[in-house]
Design an enzyme around this catalytic site. Sequence first.
Site, PDB file in Angstrom:
ATOM      1  N   CYS A 313      10.009 -39.540 -35.010  1.00 24.76           N
ATOM      2  CA  CYS A 313      10.822 -38.321 -35.186  1.00 24.76           C
ATOM      3  C   CYS A 313      11.101 -37.626 -33.855  1.00 24.76           C
ATOM      4  CB  CYS A 313      10.176 -37.396 -36.213  1.00 24.76           C
ATOM      5  SG  CYS A 313      10.319 -38.064 -37.884  1.00 24.76           S
ATOM      6  N   HIS A 397       9.197 -40.639 -41.118  1.00 31.28           N
ATOM      7  CA  HIS A 397       7.737 -40.594 -41.191  1.00 31.28           C
ATOM      8  C   HIS A 397       7.191 -41.814 -41.935  1.00 31.28           C
ATOM      9  CE1 HIS A 397       6.908 -36.371 -39.830  1.00 31.28           C
ATOM     10  NE2 HIS A 397       8.215 -36.332 -39.979  1.00 31.28           N
ATOM     11  N   GLU A 399       3.990 -42.470 -42.420  1.00 31.82           N
ATOM     12  CA  GLU A 399       2.630 -42.260 -42.938  1.00 31.82           C
ATOM     13  C   GLU A 399       2.606 -41.926 -44.425  1.00 31.82           C
ATOM     14  OE1 GLU A 399       4.163 -38.237 -42.298  1.00 31.82           O
ATOM     15  OE2 GLU A 399       4.261 -40.088 -41.137  1.00 31.82           O
TER      16      GLU A 399
END
Length: 425
Positions: A313, A397, A399
């Site tokens: 990001c 993202h 995760e």
Amino acid sequence: MDLAITISSRSLFASVQTKVRLLNVKCCASLSSDNSTTAAVGLRERPWKIADARIVLEDGSIWRAKSFGATGTQIGEVVFNTSLTGYQEILTDPSYAGQFVLMTNPHIGNTGVNCDDEESRRCFLAGLVIRSLSISTSNWRCAETLGNYLAKRNVMGIYDVDTRAITRRLREDGSLIGVLSTERSKSDEELLEMSRSWDIDGIDLITGVSCHSPYEWVDKTGDEWDFNMNARDGGTFQVVAYDFGIKHNILRRLTSYGCKITVVPSTWPASETLKMKPDGILLSNGPGDPSAVPYAVETVKILVGKVPIFGICMGHQLLGQALGGKTFKMKFGHHGGNHPVRDLRNGRVMISSQNHNYAVDPASLPDGVEVTHINLNDGSCAGLAFPAKNVMSLQYHPEASPGPHDSDPVFREFVELMKRAKVNA
């Protein structure tokens, strides 16, 4: 007041006797000296909350709402998030610093909050805007209600506002600056002037969310939440993670993949990082405009080519600038857990969790830098690679907190990048 109700018989029901019932109705409302109507003692407190807040947008629109959480007046950029759940992870994502998050899912708060889903040390967003606030919670992990949680952390929230209408306005006009207030002393004109006198562009929001000194991170993803344990080996890699607003689950996933992590502040000198002799460097997510933090770009420039780098990001945007590219502000950004991304190297499509208002311009990148991923909603750049310099990055993202797990293998890809660099050293 005496009210008489008479029920008279008709010829059709001649055998039915006429009955008269007397109904006594007492009216206790009185008019106070200030000409405002005061209800009887038993009715003075309404069983429902009335509108006590406003959000005023820079386009001049005023939206009445009901408040929960903290009170006061706050300014920020209004963005909408299309995630169906995961509001606690959103609240604690430092990338939302300086922004009001409007949830497009109408019903929020039904699972409450808990101590396990925090993504950082506190809430960094300016406020939360929702359609319907759940009046009850139902989840075995719930520790407190959303309203109590926000009040303790001094975060403002509003509900019973037309989030669909505001979302359509943001999609048509782009992200707007807004002022959220529960203060009756402030006029609509004052709040509008506040919204038009502030701008998120060009402001360094990273310094306010980054850690102040280095620390070691050791926590892995808990076994009950780790679905990809078989994809890893027992190798150990030393990683320096630059904290531009890093999320805890990024650190947990890297640790689970065999990385020993030292987290450093956003202003940590590149020379000090190189003295630590890391196997790899992580450039984390973070809030705001990447052009507002030239010191971070200069740091990345020094590190490129010396150590394998993985940017996420904000880290992806800083890396794009360090490689010679340019970034630009998107109309309303990408915020949500349902954004489709294609890996151009193998054609695989993943559903991703995203949160950013800026993007890298692919046309500005120099030769040798490859666009590896694209967002299928608008074709924007969602990933980069510079094989000659051992560099990779993503504009989303991986995760999965909140969000799908489709992108988790990129952590393995970063480990493989560090392995190859070790072999070739």
